[in-house]
Scaffold this active site. Structure first.
Site, PDB file in Angstrom:
ATOM      1  CD  GLU A  35      -3.052  -0.431   0.035  1.00 12.82           C
ATOM      2  OE1 GLU A  35      -3.161  -0.051  -1.144  1.00 12.82           O
ATOM      3  OE2 GLU A  35      -3.546  -1.489   0.448  1.00 12.82           O
ATOM      4  CB  ALA A 125     -16.594   0.793  -0.633  1.00 14.61           C
ATOM      5  CD  GLU A 162      -9.599   7.294 -10.852  1.00 14.16           C
ATOM      6  OE1 GLU A 162      -9.955   6.295 -11.512  1.00 14.16           O
ATOM      7  OE2 GLU A 162      -9.735   7.357  -9.619  1.00 14.16           O
ATOM      8  CG  ASP A 174      -7.027   1.277  -7.999  1.00  8.53           C
ATOM      9  OD1 ASP A 174      -6.282   0.599  -7.281  1.00  8.53           O
ATOM     10  OD2 ASP A 174      -7.613   2.312  -7.611  1.00  8.53           O
ATOM     11  CE1 TYR A 226      -2.720   7.977  -3.338  1.00  6.74           C
ATOM     12  CE2 TYR A 226      -2.411   9.865  -4.788  1.00  6.74           C
ATOM     13  CZ  TYR A 226      -2.325   8.514  -4.560  1.00  6.74           C
ATOM     14  OH  TYR A 226      -1.828   7.686  -5.542  1.00  6.74           O
TER      15      TYR A 226
HETATM   16  P1  ADP Z   1     -13.802   3.791  -5.507  1.00  9.69           P
HETATM   17  O1  ADP Z   1     -13.030   3.722  -6.775  1.00  9.69           O
HETATM   18  O2  ADP Z   1     -13.011   3.336  -4.338  1.00  9.69           O
HETATM   19  O3  ADP Z   1     -15.110   3.086  -5.564  1.00  9.69           O
HETATM   20  P2  ADP Z   1     -13.835   6.562  -6.215  1.00  9.69           P
HETATM   21  O4  ADP Z   1     -14.205   7.786  -5.478  1.00  9.69           O
HETATM   22  O5  ADP Z   1     -12.488   6.479  -6.823  1.00  9.69           O
HETATM   23  O6  ADP Z   1     -14.117   5.332  -5.236  1.00  9.69           O
HETATM   24  O7  ADP Z   1     -14.865   6.334  -7.401  1.00  9.69           O
HETATM   25  C1  ADP Z   1     -16.249   6.333  -7.149  1.00  9.69           C
HETATM   26  C2  ADP Z   1     -16.939   7.132  -8.223  1.00  9.69           C
HETATM   27  O8  ADP Z   1     -16.864   6.427  -9.487  1.00  9.69           O
HETATM   28  C3  ADP Z   1     -18.420   7.283  -7.985  1.00  9.69           C
HETATM   29  O9  ADP Z   1     -18.679   8.370  -7.128  1.00  9.69           O
HETATM   30  C4  ADP Z   1     -18.944   7.522  -9.383  1.00  9.69           C
HETATM   31  O10 ADP Z   1     -18.718   8.857  -9.787  1.00  9.69           O
HETATM   32  C5  ADP Z   1     -18.035   6.633 -10.230  1.00  9.69           C
HETATM   33  N1  ADP Z   1     -18.669   5.314 -10.438  1.00  9.69           N
HETATM   34  C6  ADP Z   1     -18.292   4.135  -9.919  1.00  9.69           C
HETATM   35  N2  ADP Z   1     -19.110   3.134 -10.312  1.00  9.69           N
HETATM   36  C7  ADP Z   1     -20.034   3.702 -11.103  1.00  9.69           C
HETATM   37  C8  ADP Z   1     -21.161   3.199 -11.827  1.00  9.69           C
HETATM   38  N3  ADP Z   1     -21.503   1.895 -11.791  1.00  9.69           N
HETATM   39  N4  ADP Z   1     -21.879   4.087 -12.541  1.00  9.69           N
HETATM   40  C9  ADP Z   1     -21.535   5.383 -12.581  1.00  9.69           C
HETATM   41  N5  ADP Z   1     -20.505   5.901 -11.939  1.00  9.69           N
HETATM   42  C10 ADP Z   1     -19.744   5.084 -11.197  1.00  9.69           C
HETATM   43 MG    MG Z   2     -11.281   4.852  -7.212  1.00  7.48          MG
END
Ligand code: ADP
Ligand code: MG
Length: 386
Positions: A35, A125, A162, A174, A226
């Site tokens: 990590e 999450a 991203e 990731d 971060y």
């Molecule tokens: P993580 O990657 O840990 O889940 P992030 O904050 O990096 O958290 O990304 C989450 C964001 O990605 C969400 O708030 C949304 O904007 C986008 N996202 C993730 N999955 C979906 C989905 N199935 N449909 C639309 N947007 C999504």
């Molecule tokens: Mg993410």
């Protein structure tokens, strides 16, 4: 709930008035260990989850891109492909549309497209739903456009979406695991060479499971902290005259150069250096077909290092780890960037319910929201499903 290809195809047809040309899926991920090493040219050891994002797609002739998501219903975003750029899209649509921009920015022409997303990776999450979206779209659009891009190149494109369009300064871990994941295997990633190697990780055979606890802790300070950790690592490497902290050996932690670092940079450095060593120790043990239980103490040591030296844990993460260990887990640690997110625990199958109960009880006692937990094992990486 698992996403079914037939349902996604039906929803696509209902929304856009024609069937999709294909469906592609890309998974979220858990990092077993390694990590905050990916921006230090170091090692990580993630695996792909069965949780995934499905992308249904069909080309359009008019240069427009339309996108919908079952996780953001009633919202359709349409843009001209040529108009995409940093600052032109925001919110969830930046993830899929950012990939279209990044493909073009890398010199790969893409045409118009209709996209529909549906996924069961929990959002935000720490299981990387964002990379699952990006990688599903990257694979879908590159195949639809007949682009001949290998998976490491696609991961770079997804990461650029991203970084430059969403505006999150993340590494490429990731996206690499979402695209390179293999059932029953961990992926050793050398973030300097970008080489990946599979490492067998068969827990069922040994009567073990890996539990994931989503602490549902509100993410606090994530982006600023971060960036601050990244800068600290760069400063430490510069002070030591090294290209990156990857180049510092564990033995050098007893030497004068390390001792001359300011105290905070010493702690940050010690985490990165010992964490790289722990990743390689886990890989060596698993390759030698050792009982995976020997990996447990390395997982716990990683957590303590992230708590005390890198200082990226929060009480929810620490409480979950302590409760899991107290209930008999062989090892436990936070996974992902920290400041919230998930904890993993390596547990004898028979003890999994006890460990889950113990973590839930500890959360109740601490006044935290109930955690979500599930059993997981390494699943397949991104691929076409229909
Ligand atoms: P993580 O990657 O840990 O889940 P992030 O904050 O990096 O958290 O990304 C989450 C964001 O990605 C969400 O708030 C949304 O904007 C986008 N996202 C993730 N999955 C979906 C989905 N199935 N449909 C639309 N947007 C999504
Ligand atoms: Mg993410």
């Amino acid at each position: 709930m698992a996403v079914r290809a037939s349902t996604v195809g039906d929803v696509f047809a209902g929304a856009y008035g024609r069937p999709p040309a294909g469906l592609w899926a890309a998974p979220g991920r858990v990092n077993l260990i390694g990590e905050h090493t990916d921006y230090n040219d170091g090692f990580a050891l993630p695996f792909a989850l069965a949780h995934r994002v499905v992308c249904a797609a069909a080309p359009r002739a008019d240069g427009q891109a339309r996108v919908r998501s079952q996780q953001a219903p009633e919202e359709e975003v349409t843009v001209g492909i040529a108009d995409l750029g940093p600052g032109t899209v925001s919110g969830w649509a930046a993830y899929p549309l950012g990939v279209l921009w990044a493909l073009q920015a890398a010199g790969h022409p893409v045409g118009g497209v209709d996209l529909l997303l549906d996924g069961d990776v929990p959002l935000g999450a720490g299981l990387s739903s964002s990379a699952a979206v990006e990688c599903a779209v990257a694979l879908a659009v590159s195949e639809l456009s007949g682009l001949d891009l290998d998976r490491t190149a696609l991961a770079g494109i997804a990461r650029r979406a991203e970084n430059d369009i969403v505006g999150a300064p993340t590494g490429v871990l990731d996206q690499m695991i979402s695209l390179h994941g293999r059932a029953g295997h961990l992926m050793l990633l050398d973030t300097r060479s970008m080489q990946v190697e599979s490492v067998p990780f068969d827990l069922d055979r040994r009567g073990l499971v890996l539990l994931v606890f989503d602490t549902r802790a509100p993410h606090r300070l994530v982006d600023g902290a971060y960036a601050e950790r990244r800068r600290a690592c760069e400063r430490a490497a510069a002070h030591l005259g090294l290209p990156a902290l990857r180049d510092l050996d564990v033995a050098a932690l007893d030497g004068p150069a390390f001792a001359s670092l300011p105290a905070e940079l010493r702690r940050r450095t010690r985490h990165v250096v010992t964490e790289n060593a722990r990743v390689l120790a886990v890989v060596a043990a698993l390759r030698a077909d050792a009982d995976p239980r020997v990996v447990g103490p390395l997982l716990t040591a990683s957590h303590l290092s992230l708590r005390d030296d890198f200082e990226v844990t929060v009480p929810e993460l620490d409480v979950a780890v302590e409760a899991a260990l107290g209930a008999g887990a062989h090892g436990a640690r936070m996974t992902g960037g920290g400041f919230g997110g998930c904890v993993i625990a390596l547990v004898d199958s028979a003890r999994a319910p006890d460990v889950s109960d113990a973590v839930a009880a500890a959360f109740r006692d601490s006044g935290f929201s109930a955690p979500r937990s599930f059993v997981t094992r390494p699943a397949v990486g991104a691929h076409r499903i229909a």
